[in-house]
Enzyme design. Structure first.
Site, PDB file in Angstrom:
ATOM      1  N   SER A  75      44.618  30.408  35.818  1.00  0.00           N
ATOM      2  CA  SER A  75      44.488  30.098  37.409  1.00  0.00           C
ATOM      3  C   SER A  75      43.209  29.707  38.011  1.00  0.00           C
ATOM      4  O   SER A  75      42.991  28.930  38.593  1.00  0.00           O
ATOM      5  CB  SER A  75      45.557  30.797  38.068  1.00  0.00           C
ATOM      6  N   ALA A  82      40.239  34.955  34.335  1.00  0.00           N
ATOM      7  CA  ALA A  82      41.203  35.652  34.816  1.00  0.00           C
ATOM      8  C   ALA A  82      41.190  37.288  34.605  1.00  0.00           C
ATOM      9  O   ALA A  82      42.030  37.980  35.039  1.00  0.00           O
ATOM     10  CB  ALA A  82      42.535  35.098  34.091  1.00  0.00           C
ATOM     11  N   ASN A 130      42.781  43.930  30.339  1.00  0.00           N
ATOM     12  CA  ASN A 130      43.073  43.277  31.848  1.00  0.00           C
ATOM     13  C   ASN A 130      44.762  43.609  32.189  1.00  0.00           C
ATOM     14  O   ASN A 130      45.254  44.398  31.484  1.00  0.00           O
ATOM     15  CB  ASN A 130      42.889  41.848  31.530  1.00  0.00           C
ATOM     16  N   PRO A 131      44.982  43.211  33.398  1.00  0.00           N
ATOM     17  CA  PRO A 131      46.148  43.718  34.013  1.00  0.00           C
ATOM     18  C   PRO A 131      47.546  43.486  33.105  1.00  0.00           C
ATOM     19  O   PRO A 131      48.470  44.163  32.993  1.00  0.00           O
ATOM     20  CB  PRO A 131      46.397  42.935  35.329  1.00  0.00           C
ATOM     21  N   CYS A 132      47.473  42.235  32.369  1.00  0.00           N
ATOM     22  CA  CYS A 132      48.997  42.164  31.591  1.00  0.00           C
ATOM     23  C   CYS A 132      48.667  42.404  30.236  1.00  0.00           C
ATOM     24  O   CYS A 132      49.509  42.136  29.242  1.00  0.00           O
ATOM     25  CB  CYS A 132      49.173  40.776  31.872  1.00  0.00           C
ATOM     26  N   GLU A 165      46.955  41.619  27.666  1.00  0.00           N
ATOM     27  CA  GLU A 165      46.794  40.693  26.513  1.00  0.00           C
ATOM     28  C   GLU A 165      45.056  40.473  26.221  1.00  0.00           C
ATOM     29  O   GLU A 165      44.899  39.803  25.185  1.00  0.00           O
ATOM     30  CB  GLU A 165      47.207  39.339  26.874  1.00  0.00           C
ATOM     31  N   PRO A 189      50.130  35.653  29.556  1.00  0.00           N
ATOM     32  CA  PRO A 189      51.563  35.533  30.195  1.00  0.00           C
ATOM     33  C   PRO A 189      51.984  34.120  30.635  1.00  0.00           C
ATOM     34  O   PRO A 189      53.106  33.670  30.843  1.00  0.00           O
ATOM     35  CB  PRO A 189      51.659  36.423  31.388  1.00  0.00           C
ATOM     36  N   THR A 190      50.847  33.290  30.955  1.00  0.00           N
ATOM     37  CA  THR A 190      51.068  31.832  31.841  1.00  0.00           C
ATOM     38  C   THR A 190      51.990  32.225  32.895  1.00  0.00           C
ATOM     39  O   THR A 190      52.919  30.948  32.928  1.00  0.00           O
ATOM     40  CB  THR A 190      51.209  30.976  30.655  1.00  0.00           C
ATOM     41  N   GLY A 191      52.218  33.027  33.528  1.00  0.00           N
ATOM     42  CA  GLY A 191      53.099  33.109  34.683  1.00  0.00           C
ATOM     43  C   GLY A 191      53.001  31.751  35.573  1.00  0.00           C
ATOM     44  O   GLY A 191      54.169  31.415  36.025  1.00  0.00           O
ATOM     45  N   THR A 192      51.879  31.689  35.969  1.00  0.00           N
ATOM     46  CA  THR A 192      51.929  30.506  37.019  1.00  0.00           C
ATOM     47  C   THR A 192      51.355  29.041  36.211  1.00  0.00           C
ATOM     48  O   THR A 192      52.224  28.171  36.721  1.00  0.00           O
ATOM     49  CB  THR A 192      50.647  30.709  38.188  1.00  0.00           C
TER      50      THR A 192
END
Ligand code: UDP
Length: 576
Positions: free
Chosen positions: A75, A90, A272-274, A276, A423-426
């Site tokens: 993003s 990111a 990082n936060p997720c 990965e 994660p590719t959440g967005t």
């Protein structure tokens, strides 16, 4: 300019945060213009290594791949590339030193990073424990968790004005004296609401659990032994909390460091936060993902993977992300230095569950694991090849001398690492595909996101198509899917259809972990994966998943038991 074909959900997401606005906050670009802005800005780096004339052709290729939703960068690249801020990464990890100055310096830098849409990870393991002396004041320290609260408050304060909700990862080594306080720090659900937390486990700790032994908790200030803890008791506490709220996760520090190709730069302490992306202190990484829906060919009953196209997209992704390192505006010279020296990039895939649906392969099957092995093995070989080819024209990454590649006679790489499963959440919503390598959460679900606007998901199109083709699509089936989000429990449906269209909560934790571990074998960074558990799962189920993930070489693990957090992002309509 022809506008790309985007879903309604994608348009909502882009309008909320991605498309540029003027001073009056009016949107001033279309999605096509956004992709062109990004394509041109990123392609521009080609001019550093060759004739400027080739930039336009590269920009065209980057544009086409993004506009056809075949490849998307993370993003911040979509939001910021080609704008004055131009911060495209990111993932960040920042060190937290055991001094007030260090703690507040990093706090400031984290705020600046979060403003641009970057996520920040920290290890708090260097901080002296609660109750330890503070020589300068003659007082005692309030400990690692109290400083996490401070960071949490910062994120809370700045998140309204930022590109997106700030995200933090907090890691504490399992041998830090504050480990108990850390593990239980999210019992109050409002505390640390802007943090994911993970315990940094070591091989020594995992062995101590097996043997039922005690292990030393060490004060990082002077390396003195603070006390001895029973490994099993800490382990049980971790499991209980994770069962209760999904946290803490685990980060396998020794596994991460054993596989880190840039060991000569020191230890990796955080992600990082997720989780990965394990990174050195001050290191950042740009991620990008190939949409697997774009690499399927053939009519419905004979669908297959288009390996040629996948290979081309890997080449494009590596080229794109390598360029991002050059055009990126770094928020700090220390970050710029290590990013340029390591040139770490993270290319991965999204839409894995969609691909399995299209190929008619159940997520929880040996066939799916073999396909994962084959697919990610292919991406691995091709990404390494692409990085080596880039190195021939652009040079190896500056920290190459002394790296594992160098010492072991490995390939001459342009990038210290090349692969990550994000994660590719967005970007998954923008590309209208399933997230990363996750199974579908449900065949239909609601998603609360971005300022409370609710994004509706239709019944999965491949399921509809397949049910129609088999002549089993009727009102009863539609109603069942809308009401429960799943079909495995529907005895009237053919067995093979029920097997293929599996959803996250129907897949056992063991299969979730095995899928994560299979991808991890071909990924040099980490794999984002949530091990979903049904509400009725027991702490023993959580323990088995944590143990298996560690044994199979996963770099981290996160579980989530359905309904264990009131504010969950995904919910099943009518799920019971
Ligand atoms: N991230 C973040 N805030 C968010 C979502 C993501 O800071 O709200 C960061 C975080 O480091 C995460 C990474 O972006 O690990 C990648 O997340 P994801 O793939 O979901 O991002 P996308 O590119 O889809 O927005």
């Amino acid at each position: 300019m022809e506008e790309p074909k985007l879903s309604t959900n994608a348009l909502i997401v882009l309008e909320e945060r991605y498309l540029r606005r003027n001073a009056k906050l009016e949107i001033i670009e279309t999605p096509a213009e956004m992709f062109w802005r990004v394509a041109r800005a990123v392609a521009d780096a080609d001019a550093l290594y060759g004739p400027r004339s080739q930039v336009a052709a590269t920009a065209e290729r980057f544009y086409q791949a993004m506009a056809h939703l075949e490849f998307l960068p993370n993003s911040p690249t979509l939001m910021n590339a080609g704008t004055p801020s131009s911060q495209c990464m990111a993932c960040f990890v920042l060190p937290v030193e055991d001094s007030l100055e260090g703690i507040f310096d990093t706090l400031k830098l984290a705020a600046l990073i979060q403003q641009t849409g970057g996520g920040t990870g920290f290890s708090f393991s260097r901080l002296r424990p609660r109750g330890d002396v503070v020589h300068s004041t003659g007082g005692i320290s309030s400990g690692a968790v109290s400083f996490m609260m401070l960071y949490n408050a910062m994120t809370e304060t700045i998140k309204q004005g930022s590109k997106r909700r700030g995200a933090n990862m907090g890691i504490l080594r399992v041998d830090h004296p504050d480990v108990r306080e850390f593990v239980t720090s999210k019992r109050d659900r409002r505390a640390l609401n802007n943090f994911n937390i993970s315990v940094g486990v070591t091989d020594e700790f995992m062995r101590a659990i097996e043997k039922g032994e005690k292990y030393p908790l060490v004060n990082p200030r002077d390396r003195s032994v603070w006390e001895h803890e029973d490994a099993r008791r800490i382990w049980e506490l971790i499991i209980q909390e994770a069962w209760d709220s999904g946290e803490p996760g685990l980060v396998a520090l020794d596994t991460i460091n054993r596989q880190n190709p840039t060991k000569h730069l020191g230890e990796i302490e955080a992600t990082n936060p997720c989780a990965e992306e394990p990174l050195h202190p001050y290191e950042a990484c740009c991620l990008g993902s190939i949409n697997l829906n774009a690499v399927v060919t053939g009519p419905p009953e004979q669908r297959q993977l288009d390996w040629h196209k996948l290979g081309e997209l890997v080449d494009l992704g590596v080229h794109f992300l390598d360029n991002v390192i050059d055009i990126n505006h770094y928020p700090d010279p220390r970050i710029e230095d290590i990013c340029r020296r390591n040139r770490r990039i993270g290319l991965g895939v999204m839409g894995w569950a969609d691909l399995l649906f299209q190929l008619g392969v159940p997520y929880d099957s040996e066939e799916a694991l073999s396909l994962a092995e084959e697919l990610m093995g292919f991406v691995e070989d091709r990404a390494v090849e692409a990085s080596v080819k880039l190195a021939e024209r652009r040079g190896v990454f500056p920290n190459y001398p002394g790296s594992d590649y160098d010492r072991r006679g490995g390939p001459r790489m342009r990038n210290a690492t090349t692969r990550t499963i994000a994660p590719t959440g967005t970007i998954g919503i923008i590309a209208n595909c399933s997230a990363g390598i996750e199974p579908l959460f449900a065949l239909t679900y609601t998603r609360r996101a971005l300022g409370g606007r609710e994004l509706k998901q239709e019944i999965h199109p491949v399921f509809l198509e397949e049910a129609r083709r088999r002549g089993v699509l009727d009102d009863h089936l539609r109603e069942h899917v809308v009401a429960t989000g799943r079909v495995r429990n529907l005895p009237t449906l053919p067995e093979d259809l029920r097997r293929v269209f599996a959803t996250a909560l129907e897949i056992s934790p063991e299969w979730h972990v095995r899928m994560q571990a299979t991808f991890q074998r071909h990924v040099d960074n980490g794999v984002s994966k949530t091990i979903n558990l049904p509400q009725e799962a027991t702490p023993e189920d959580v323990e088995s998943a944590y143990r298996l993930a560690y044994e199979l070489g996963c770099k981290g693990i996160t579980v989530y038991r359905y309904g264990s957090r009131p504010e969950q992002v995904l919910s099943l309509e009518g799920y019971c």
